[in-house]
Write an enzyme that holds these catalytic residues in place. Structure first.
Site, PDB file in Angstrom:
ATOM      1  CG  HIS A 306      -2.050   0.964   1.147  1.00 27.05           C
ATOM      2  ND1 HIS A 306      -1.928   2.287   1.509  1.00 27.05           N
ATOM      3  CD2 HIS A 306      -3.332   0.809   0.735  1.00 27.05           C
ATOM      4  CE1 HIS A 306      -3.086   2.895   1.323  1.00 27.05           C
ATOM      5  NE2 HIS A 306      -3.950   2.025   0.852  1.00 27.05           N
ATOM      6  CG  ASP A 364      -7.888  -2.431  -2.813  1.00 28.67           C
ATOM      7  OD1 ASP A 364      -9.022  -1.947  -2.736  1.00 28.67           O
ATOM      8  OD2 ASP A 364      -6.851  -1.759  -2.665  1.00 28.67           O
TER       9      ASP A 364
END
Length: 429
Positions: A306, A364
């Site tokens: 991330h 995600d």
């Protein structure tokens, strides 16, 4: 907030700048007067080391894997609260009392209808239009229908606009979905909660009675909570930048939707799902892991790592549990995508290569599987993200408008074009 002073040297000249410390997190150097003192700007592509504003809404510690909404850990909110309570918290800074919660829920529920003329607005789109294209246009079009809540200098109008956007976003999203699949629009129902109402508007048809499964409704509510806000990300910064010009709130949120549409931002769960589908089975994982480690191979493991989190994404564990609940509710046994996901997660948390590079699974990674199992096509994944993030966008926009120190956004640049030169008439070139 406390402030001290720091100094640094430029060309043998010592420059003093205020150093401000927030309630938690890194301190910041206030460079507001840097140009006046030195004739220089800072250079920070992507604003990775620049605090663009002062905010009390969301805090992220990427190294420790921490996400707080108004000081509350995201896991506690997702476990004990619901999405509208989260909206109230983001907007007003405190958890609502039972009376405040009932009043807030009532006002949101009774703002879910949209102007009937907007239904005809959808007919101008091609049937194969991407739902996010429809969302960008329809959210912006709200400002053409609700003139009584576009005066940003009026606190009451700001409040009404905030309520309308949170309430009407799922209605617009469901209409965008229904339009693209050729089904009639389904009106909202006031006796349903926020997530249940959205599921019904998306999946009900006039020929059958539709009953919302509580497990799916709660799962979607958690997905909304987990995506509600995420500090100064690209779309939130876009909303703030648009709002700094004095644009009406509907236009600002439409700008946020447009930014979210970018595959590097809101499309990550879709990319993760496509990757899991490409891998296909657990037996193929070693081949793809080898490709991911090969510097000369362009293949990347989507859903890992991330921009902010350098540790395990705190939302990922909640999303993993939610994914299992949805698959069990729907009777999905031995789902190949989930099997691939679980094995990839195990490898990522144990393989020295992933640990060293801190490529931990993010939200995600699981949300795509969950939404697919619930019946949403991949084209709707980012739309659902927009529905959830509207609450954070509105809270950030409201905070910016009410900040007496806010100014219109005006980033500087490092110019690398041609230096000063004289114009040459056309007949002499």
């Amino acid at each position: 907030m406390s402030a001290t002073t720091g100094s640094f040297s430029i060309d043998s000249t010592t420059v003093e700048m205020p150093v401000k410390t927030g309630s938690i997190g890194p301190a910041v150097v206030d460079i507001g007067k840097l140009y006046a003192k030195t004739g220089m700007f800072t250079y920070d592509p992507g604003f990775t080391s620049t605090a663009s504003c002062e905010s009390e809404i969301t805090y992220i510690d990427g190294d420790e894997g921490v996400l707080l909404y108004r000081g509350y850990p995201i896991a506690q909110i997702a476990e004990g609260g619901d999405f509208l309570e989260t909206c109230y918290l983001l907007l007003y800074g405190e958890l609502p009392t039972p009376t405040q919660k009932r009043d807030f829920d009532y006002r949101i529920t009774r703002h879910t209808m949209i102007h009937e003329q907007m239904a005809r607005f959808f007919q101008g789109f091609r049937r194969d239009a991407h739902p996010m294209a429809v969302m960008v246009a329809s959210v912006g079009a709200l400002s053409a229908f609700y003139h009584d809540s576009t005066d940003i200098s009026d606190p009451r109008q700001r409040m009404i606009a905030s309520m309308r956007l949170i309430a009407k976003m799922p209605t617009l999203a469901a209409m965008a979905y229904k339009y693209t699949i050729g089904q009639p629009f389904v009106y909202p129902k006031n006796d349903l909660d926020y997530a249940s109402n959205f599921l019904r508007m998306c999946f009900a048809v006039p020929t059958e009675e539709f009953k919302v499964r509580p497990t799916l409704s709660r799962a979607l509510d958690k997905i909304f909570i987990l995506h509600a806000d995420h500090e100064q990300n690209a779309s939130t910064s876009t909303v703030r930048l648009a709002g700094s010009s004095g644009a009406n709130p509907f236009a600002c949120i439409a700008a946020g939707v447009a930014c979210l549409w970018g595959p590097a931002h809101g499309g990550a769960n879709e990319a993760a799902l496509k990757m899991l589908t490409e891998i296909g089975s657990v037996d193929n994982i070693p081949k793809f892991i080898a490709r991911a480690k090969d510097k000369n191979d362009p293949f990347r493991l989507m859903g890992f790592g991330h921009r902010v989190y350098k540790n395990y994404d705190p939302r990922a564990k909640i999303m993993q549990e939610t994914c299992h609940e949805v698959l069990n509710e729907l009777g999905v046994k031995d789902d190949p995508l989930l099997a691939v996901a679980i094995e990839l997660e195990r490898i990522a948390l144990s393989d020295p290569y992933f640990i060293e590079k801190k490529l931990y699974p993010n939200i995600d990674f699981y949300s795509g599987i969950t939404l697919k199992a619930m019946g949403f096509p991949v084209s709707m994944f980012t739309v659902l993200f927009a529905v959830a993030r509207t609450s954070g966008w509105i809270a950030q926009w409201k905070e910016m408008i009410e900040d007496p120190g806010q100014k219109i956004g005006r980033p500087r640049q490092l110019y690398t074009g041609a230096p000063l030169r004289d114009y040459v008439p056309l007949d002499k070139r």
